[in-house]
Design an enzyme around this catalytic site. Structure first.
Site, PDB file in Angstrom:
ATOM      1  N   LYS A 144      18.637 -48.626 -12.997  1.00 57.37           N
ATOM      2  CA  LYS A 144      19.298 -48.897 -11.717  1.00 57.37           C
ATOM      3  C   LYS A 144      19.040 -50.370 -11.413  1.00 57.37           C
ATOM      4  O   LYS A 144      17.900 -50.771 -11.149  1.00 57.37           O
ATOM      5  CB  LYS A 144      18.741 -48.005 -10.605  1.00 57.37           C
ATOM      6  CG  LYS A 144      19.407 -48.305  -9.264  1.00 57.37           C
ATOM      7  CD  LYS A 144      18.726 -47.606  -8.104  1.00 57.37           C
ATOM      8  CE  LYS A 144      19.238 -48.201  -6.794  1.00 57.37           C
ATOM      9  NZ  LYS A 144      18.436 -47.772  -5.633  1.00 57.37           N
ATOM     10  N   GLY A 155      21.332 -46.437   2.903  1.00 58.21           N
ATOM     11  CA  GLY A 155      21.854 -46.330   4.257  1.00 58.21           C
ATOM     12  C   GLY A 155      21.946 -44.918   4.800  1.00 58.21           C
ATOM     13  O   GLY A 155      22.123 -44.722   6.003  1.00 58.21           O
ATOM     14  N   SER A 198      14.550 -42.841   1.473  1.00 57.74           N
ATOM     15  CA  SER A 198      13.875 -42.815   2.779  1.00 57.74           C
ATOM     16  C   SER A 198      14.309 -41.647   3.647  1.00 57.74           C
ATOM     17  O   SER A 198      13.484 -41.061   4.363  1.00 57.74           O
ATOM     18  CB  SER A 198      14.147 -44.118   3.535  1.00 57.74           C
ATOM     19  OG  SER A 198      13.787 -45.229   2.767  1.00 57.74           O
TER      20      SER A 198
END
Lengths: 67, 257
Positions: free
Chosen positions: B98, B186, B208
């Protein structure tokens, strides 16, 4: 003794110190560790025969939580 | 039900939820979240040995049915990112990376010039490159053109939990490329993940939103359901939006006529 930098910290080193010996001395020789010298990857198979010249900049990285 | 699998960088995945391991308070909490999420791909970062925070993560995941996807987080230039990708390939025996090239700590937005350079180099070195990028369809096409295995546009700044701030851009980006699109960054809550899938994304990557939730395992379960629901809705074909009402009950036979 020469001086090398390992993960950002200066460290004394014998003139004939190899990557494999460095990792053994620092206790970081284990699976999942990768090494670069002066910005270039050093494959695990080359650790035993790669001597760290003075002023070598060594990075020892391993996977952590992240991303 | 037909089998709806995601073909990503040479692998076939049943789960369209990719989980980042960052932010988990412990390996045990991470494992619980991974299991609850049903994910088959978990990201890790590469860091200098010596610090104890978060180390040993691959051991913690070793007995779970997941692929480990290393990222190049912390890299500010193409040169750094290429080196970290090579170190990750050596450490983890995977060609997947990534790709993150992020020089700005305030926004954590990618430097797309460095990103494109790094992607080109890594593709030529045999990597399956999954680049974290903005929501610009033109950049996404450039990344596809140099051989990236997917593109991973942000919905909002990393860790912000603001959801998908520009859904139209994500939809346009989806139409601009043929490689898988993975909405990355996001996501705050389940409806954000569902929206990503409804916009046509092939998968969602989040960290998160799960690891820093009050109950990470429960949120992981919610994300799993949301990604599946959004995917199903996208495939099912939603009704067109109308300006005025359209009765669903029969118009004939009402009283008073």
């Amino acid at each position: 003794m020469s001086t090398i930098t390992v993960n950002g910290r200066a460290r004394p080193a014998r003139p004939d110190l190899t990557v494999a010996e460095l990792l053994r001395e620092d206790g970081t020789e284990r699976t999942g560790v990768a090494v670069a010298i002066d910005g270039a990857l050093v494959h695990r198979e080359q650790w035993a025969t790669t001597v760290l010249r003075t002023d070598a900049v060594v990075e020892v990285l391993s996977p952590m939580q992240g991303g | 039900m037909d089998i709806d699998e995601l073909s990503l960088a040479g692998r076939t995945l049943r789960s369209r939820l990719l989980l980042g391991s960052g932010g988990a308070t412990s390996h045990a909490a991470l494992r619980e979240a991974v299991i609850a999420s049903g994910t088959q791909v978990v990201t890790v970062s590469m860091r200098r040995t010596g610090g104890s925070v978060g180390s040993g993560v691959t051991d913690a995941l070793a007995d779970l049915p997941v692929h480990v996807l290393p990222n190049t987080s912390g890299c500010r230039t193409a040169r750094e990112a290429v080196l970290v990708a090579e170190l990750a390939r050596e450490a983890l025996s995977t060609d997947w990376v990534k790709l993150e090239v992020v020089p700005d700590e305030r926004t954590l937005l990618p430097d797309v010039v460095e990103l494109l350079n790094a992607a080109t180099t890594l593709v030529n070195k045999g990597f399956h490159v999954l680049p974290y990028t903005g929501d610009d369809p033109v950049v996404a096409r450039r990344l596809e053109d140099v051989g990236c295995a997917a593109v991973m546009p942000l919905g909002a700044p990393i860790g912000s939990g603001l959801g998908i701030r520009n859904p139209h851009a994500v939809a346009l980006l989806r139409e601009a490329v043929t490689v898988p699109v993975i909405l990355d960054a996001g996501i705050g809550t389940a409806s954000d993940a569902a929206l990503a899938m409804e916009l046509g994304c092939d998968a969602v990557l989040l960290a998160s939103a799960v690891t820093r939730a009050t109950d990470p395992s429960l949120m992981a379960s919610a994300m799993r359901a949301a990604v599946q629901a959004g995917r199903d809705a996208a495939r099912a074909g939603r009704i067109p939006r109308r300006h005025t009402a359209r009765a669903s009950s029969p118009l004939a036979g009402v009283i008073g006529t």
